[in-house]
Write an enzyme that holds these catalytic residues in place. Structure first.
Site, PDB file in Angstrom:
ATOM      1  CB  CYS A   1      -3.728   3.373  -1.498  1.00  0.00           C
ATOM      2  SG  CYS A   1      -4.925   4.655  -1.179  1.00  0.00           S
TER       3      CYS A   1
ATOM      4  CD  GLN B   1      -6.959  -4.478   4.049  1.00  0.00           C
ATOM      5  OE1 GLN B   1      -7.902  -5.225   4.332  1.00  0.00           O
ATOM      6  NE2 GLN B   1      -7.161  -3.219   3.714  1.00  0.00           N
TER       7      GLN B   1
ATOM      8  CG  HIS C   1      -1.901   0.970   1.411  1.00  0.00           C
ATOM      9  ND1 HIS C   1      -1.650   2.252   1.836  1.00  0.00           N
ATOM     10  CD2 HIS C   1      -3.245   0.904   1.215  1.00  0.00           C
ATOM     11  CE1 HIS C   1      -2.788   2.929   1.887  1.00  0.00           C
ATOM     12  NE2 HIS C   1      -3.771   2.135   1.513  1.00  0.00           N
TER      13      HIS C   1
ATOM     14  CG  ASP D   1       0.505  -2.531   6.107  1.00  0.00           C
ATOM     15  OD1 ASP D   1      -0.463  -2.701   6.866  1.00  0.00           O
ATOM     16  OD2 ASP D   1       0.442  -1.888   5.043  1.00  0.00           O
TER      17      ASP D   1
ATOM     18  CE  LYS E   1      -7.577  -0.197   6.153  1.00  0.00           C
ATOM     19  NZ  LYS E   1      -8.045   0.264   4.846  1.00  0.00           N
TER      20      LYS E   1
HETATM   21  N1  PMP Z   1      -1.808  -0.873   4.562  1.00  0.00           N
HETATM   22  C1  PMP Z   1      -2.781  -1.563   3.967  1.00  0.00           C
HETATM   23  C2  PMP Z   1      -2.481  -2.925   3.428  1.00  0.00           C
HETATM   24  C3  PMP Z   1      -4.050  -1.002   3.857  1.00  0.00           C
HETATM   25  O1  PMP Z   1      -5.022  -1.679   3.258  1.00  0.00           O
HETATM   26  C4  PMP Z   1      -4.286   0.291   4.384  1.00  0.00           C
HETATM   27  C5  PMP Z   1      -5.648   0.952   4.281  1.00  0.00           C
HETATM   28  N2  PMP Z   1      -6.249   0.845   3.028  1.00  0.00           N
HETATM   29  C6  PMP Z   1      -3.235   0.952   5.002  1.00  0.00           C
HETATM   30  C7  PMP Z   1      -2.014   0.347   5.078  1.00  0.00           C
HETATM   31  C8  PMP Z   1      -3.396   2.326   5.576  1.00  0.00           C
HETATM   32  O2  PMP Z   1      -4.254   2.288   6.660  1.00  0.00           O
HETATM   33  P1  PMP Z   1      -4.836   3.638   7.277  1.00  0.00           P
HETATM   34  O3  PMP Z   1      -5.380   4.421   6.133  1.00  0.00           O
HETATM   35  O4  PMP Z   1      -5.892   3.152   8.216  1.00  0.00           O
HETATM   36  O5  PMP Z   1      -3.707   4.315   7.965  1.00  0.00           O
END
Ligand code: PMP
Length: 420
Positions: free
Chosen positions: A378, A217, A137, A214, A240
């Protein structure tokens, strides 16, 4: 306590997984969109919230609200207890050894930036390397690029195959004596791939590199055990995993957090301040400058209780059943190609339809009451890897069921009719 809340607490005692009962715990799911029953297939963007979380947060505001760590008065002491109780719940959720290893942040994005700008900035030198994967991401790419610009370090990228699985041999080859940090996602938000974190940690540690995972998910779908994984840092987002927005967690090994410089300066992160010298507080407070998101932490604690009551294994087994059903149903849609077919994956289904732009798919499905995500998610470098600008993505949560998938398939038939 409401019936629904007490229902959560006894759910694990009942045999099987009653998805209808789980759905009733999420009031938002009962509504109609454009006169059609809502089909929510966008849990990877943000999950819906069970009543238990909503009630825990409103209870805090109704009964306990005061600033934490500051006052001697009753409510402040009580709010502090609740806030710290939430930290202990996170410790249990992650199986962290020490409660001081749990830092409350805004979310995964802030957790990664915190590590980059404290640990990374202090440790990395010109010529050092940060290794990420091709399925990250943006929030696990850009903070490292910024760090590389600041330090002269180099960003390297481990490739993936066409199924969306990491090429472990390539990853191993890319970890060398200059690798200081390996930052990879536990689960891909586009492909659903579950990465072999233990193996990656072994490979990185063998070369003396630290590992950040990270977990944005992974936390809603998998049982997380940071000690079994062996990672040095683990990041997650409350929203999430059935908790609120604006709260997340950075887990860091105690000895690393102890040695790291602070992130932001302000109240709570100090022991004493004078114009000549400021003495910083101990972790986790050293990294929690300013009034924290107290109600967010309490909501996250309630979400962790909710997940525990359902049982992470029971949720995973249910989601895998719906995933298998969805993979079969979508594979039968003419002209549909699934992106992300790893052997080990969670309920994230990215796809493209021949001759139809993903945004058109999303817009037409919306009119049917079906919420999916479309775009680059993203993860633009990952899109480029597959030669795509965008995909449509349906993602599952603990409340998703086969009817949601039947609705999606029927909706896709309507999309194709429009473009016939
Ligand atoms: N890493 C992953 C794999 C994600 O899916 C996301 C959110 N789409 C993020 C990081 C970022 O998370 P946040 O926007 O809650 O900080």
């Amino acid at each position: 306590m409401s019936d629904l809340q007490s229902g959560v607490q006894t759910l694990h005692l009942t045999a099987g997984y009653d998805v209808e009962r789980v759905r009733r715990m999420f009031p938002i799911l009962a509504q109609q969109i454009y006169g059609k029953p809502l089909i929510y297939l966008d849990s990877a963007a943000t999950s819906q919230k069970p009543l238990a979380v909503i009630e825990a947060m409103s209870h805090f505001f109704l009964q306990e609200n005061a600033n934490v760590h500051r006052g001697v008065h009753y409510l402040s002491v009580r709010a502090t207890e609740e806030y710290e109780k939430a930290r202990s719940k996170v410790q249990g959720f992650l199986n962290a050894e020490h409660v001081e290893e749990i830092v409350f942040v805004r979310g995964t994005t802030e957790a990664v930036n915190l590590v980059a700008q404290t640990y990374g900035k202090a440790q990395l030198r010109d010529g050092d390397e940060v290794l990420i994967s091709a399925m990250e991401h943006h929030s696990n790419i850009v903070p490292w690029q910024m760090l590389c610009e600041q330090t002269g370090a180099r960003l390297r990228v481990a490739p993936i195959d066409d199924a969306g699985e990491l090429l472990l041999d390539e990853l191993e080859r890319l970890i060398g004596p200059r690798t200081r940090l390996v930052a990879v996602t536990h689960v891909s938000n586009v492909l659903g791939t579950i990465n072999p974190i233990r193996r990656i940690v072994e490979l990185a540690h063998a070369q003396g590199a630290r590992v950040l995972i990270d977990g944005a998910q992974a936390a809603p779908h998998l049982k997380i055990d940071v000690r079994a994984l062996g990672c040095d840092f683990y990041a997650l987002s409350g929203h999430k995993m059935y908790g609120p927005t604006g709260i997340g967690v950075l887990y860091g090994r105690r000895e690393l957090l102890d040695a790291m410089p602070p992130y932001q300066g302000g109240g709570d992160m100090i022991l004493s301040v004078s114009f000549e010298k400021t003495i910083y507080n101990k972790p986790p407070y050293k990294f929690e400058a300013g009034t924290p998101n107290m109600v967010g932490a309490i909501g996250l604690g309630a979400a962790i209780d909710f997940l525990a009551a359902l049982g992470p294994e029971a949720i995973a087994a249910h989601e895998q059943r719906v995933l298998a059903y969805a993979q079969k149903a979508l594979a039968a849609v003419p002209g549909l190609r699934l992106i992300g077919t790893a052997a080990q994956k969670v309920g994230v289904l990215s796809f493209v339809l021949d001759g139809i732009h993903p945004h058109d798919i999303g817009t037409i499905l919306d009119r049917e009451g079906i919420a999916i995500r479309t775009g680059h998610h993203c993860a633009q470098p990952l899109m480029n890897r597959f030669g795509l600008a965008a995909t449509a993505r349906a993602s599952l949560g603990c409340y998703s069921n086969e009817q949601d998938i039947d609705g999606l398939v029927a909706g896709l038939a309507k999309v194709q009719e429009v473009f016939r």
